[in-house]
Design a protein around this motif. Structure first.
Motif, PDB file in Angstrom:
ATOM      1  N   TYR A 178      10.217 -22.175 -20.451  1.00 41.16           N
ATOM      2  CA  TYR A 178      11.478 -21.438 -20.595  1.00 41.16           C
ATOM      3  C   TYR A 178      11.268 -20.133 -21.348  1.00 41.16           C
ATOM      4  N   LEU A 185      19.973 -20.579 -18.439  1.00 42.47           N
ATOM      5  CA  LEU A 185      20.286 -22.001 -18.380  1.00 42.47           C
ATOM      6  C   LEU A 185      21.638 -22.204 -17.704  1.00 42.47           C
ATOM      7  N   ILE A 186      21.688 -23.139 -16.745  1.00 44.94           N
ATOM      8  CA  ILE A 186      22.965 -23.457 -16.115  1.00 44.94           C
ATOM      9  C   ILE A 186      23.551 -24.749 -16.686  1.00 44.94           C
ATOM     10  N   LYS A 187      22.758 -25.425 -17.485  1.00 44.81           N
ATOM     11  CA  LYS A 187      23.263 -26.585 -18.212  1.00 44.81           C
ATOM     12  C   LYS A 187      22.272 -26.941 -19.317  1.00 44.81           C
ATOM     13  N   GLY A 188      22.740 -27.688 -20.295  1.00 45.72           N
ATOM     14  CA  GLY A 188      21.867 -28.141 -21.362  1.00 45.72           C
ATOM     15  C   GLY A 188      21.398 -27.019 -22.268  1.00 45.72           C
ATOM     16  N   THR A 189      20.400 -27.342 -23.064  1.00 45.54           N
ATOM     17  CA  THR A 189      19.818 -26.368 -23.989  1.00 45.54           C
ATOM     18  C   THR A 189      18.308 -26.416 -23.868  1.00 45.54           C
ATOM     19  N   VAL A 196      11.324 -26.193 -18.094  1.00 42.65           N
ATOM     20  CA  VAL A 196      12.574 -26.125 -17.333  1.00 42.65           C
ATOM     21  C   VAL A 196      12.236 -26.087 -15.847  1.00 42.65           C
ATOM     22  N   ARG A 199      16.338 -23.714 -10.482  1.00 46.56           N
ATOM     23  CA  ARG A 199      17.370 -24.146  -9.528  1.00 46.56           C
ATOM     24  C   ARG A 199      17.725 -23.017  -8.552  1.00 46.56           C
ATOM     25  N   LYS A 214      17.930 -19.041 -12.493  1.00 51.60           N
ATOM     26  CA  LYS A 214      18.789 -20.050 -13.122  1.00 51.60           C
ATOM     27  C   LYS A 214      18.013 -21.363 -13.191  1.00 51.60           C
ATOM     28  N   SER A 216      17.329 -25.343 -15.388  1.00 52.81           N
ATOM     29  CA  SER A 216      17.899 -26.450 -16.171  1.00 52.81           C
ATOM     30  C   SER A 216      16.751 -27.162 -16.874  1.00 52.81           C
ATOM     31  N   GLU A 219      14.193 -33.219 -17.980  1.00 54.31           N
ATOM     32  CA  GLU A 219      14.392 -34.376 -18.851  1.00 54.31           C
ATOM     33  C   GLU A 219      13.078 -35.136 -18.985  1.00 54.31           C
TER      34      GLU A 219
END
Length: 223
Positions: A178, A185-189, A196, A199, A214, A216, A219
């Motif tokens: 990142y 970021l389109i979601k989360g941190t 990352v 998307r 963009k 995300s 995980e």
């Protein structure tokens, strides 16, 4: 004072001296009992810089009134000023015409370059431009048509971007470190350097950022 005005004033003074049989400004200086410099100032259009006493002596020597002497050379100075103003107006008008001409030429050149740019761009994507509508119509008639068959039609667009040196920031699905300068970021941190996943592709042209990619966060599961 320009040469024309000096010569005109000099001739006017000579004409006045001739009427009273004075040969030159040296003799006039002696007759009027004024410094020769005062007479040179008259020739240079500076009669209003003389003292009233000096003007009165010169007028007496020339056998004319003070008003006549002053008016003769002031009118000449005024005419010179008007002449200079007229020249300035002509120069300004000429500059304005030249400016308008340059503006027109720049507009024509800009339109020409834009037309050439559009022509070159259309030539690059010509095959896509001609075939894409047909491909879209075919998909509408047959929704089961494999999308992979449409991908070659996008090559002209890819060539155009390559020609413009537009580069994608990673590819969809790539997992990268990142960097907030190039990623959104389109979601989360995420922190700088966190893993990352892309998307939506971003783009840059040379070193200039056009659109951020963009992303995300990826995980990770604890063992």
């Amino acid at each position: 004072m320009n040469h024309y005005s000096y010569e005109t004033n000099k001739q006017l003074l000579q004409d006045l001296m001739r009427q009273v049989n004075i040969s030159d400004i040296d003799e006039l200086s002696s007759v009027a009992q004024v410094a020769r410099l005062q007479l040179i100032r008259i020739q240079r259009g500076l009669i209003l810089n003389l003292s009233v006493g000096a003007i009165a002596k010169i007028a007496r020597a020339l056998n004319i009134s003070i008003d006549s002497l002053v008016e003769t050379f002031v009118e000449q100075s005024t005419a010179k000023i008007k002449h200079e103003e007229h020249k300035a107006d002509d120069a300004l008008a000429s500059c304005q015409q030249e400016y308008q001409k340059l503006q027109h030429e720049m507009l024509v050149q800009q339109e020409f370059l834009e037309a050439e740019f559009q022509k070159a761009s259309l030539e690059t994507i010509e095959s896509w431009l001609l075939q894409w509508p047909t491909a879209v119509a075919a998909v509408c008639r047959n929704p089961q048509l494999p999308a992979a068959r449409l991908l070659p039609l996008l090559q002209p667009l890819e060539q155009l971007l390559k020609h413009w040196n537009v580069q994608a920031i990673a590819a969809v699905g790539d997992k990268i470190a990142y960097d907030p300068q190039y990623h959104q970021l389109i979601k989360g941190t995420a922190q700088l350097g966190d893993l990352v996943q892309v998307r939506y592709v971003g783009y840059k042209q040379d070193q200039k950022l056009l659109y951020k990619a963009k992303v995300s966060p990826v995980e990770t599961s604890n063992p």
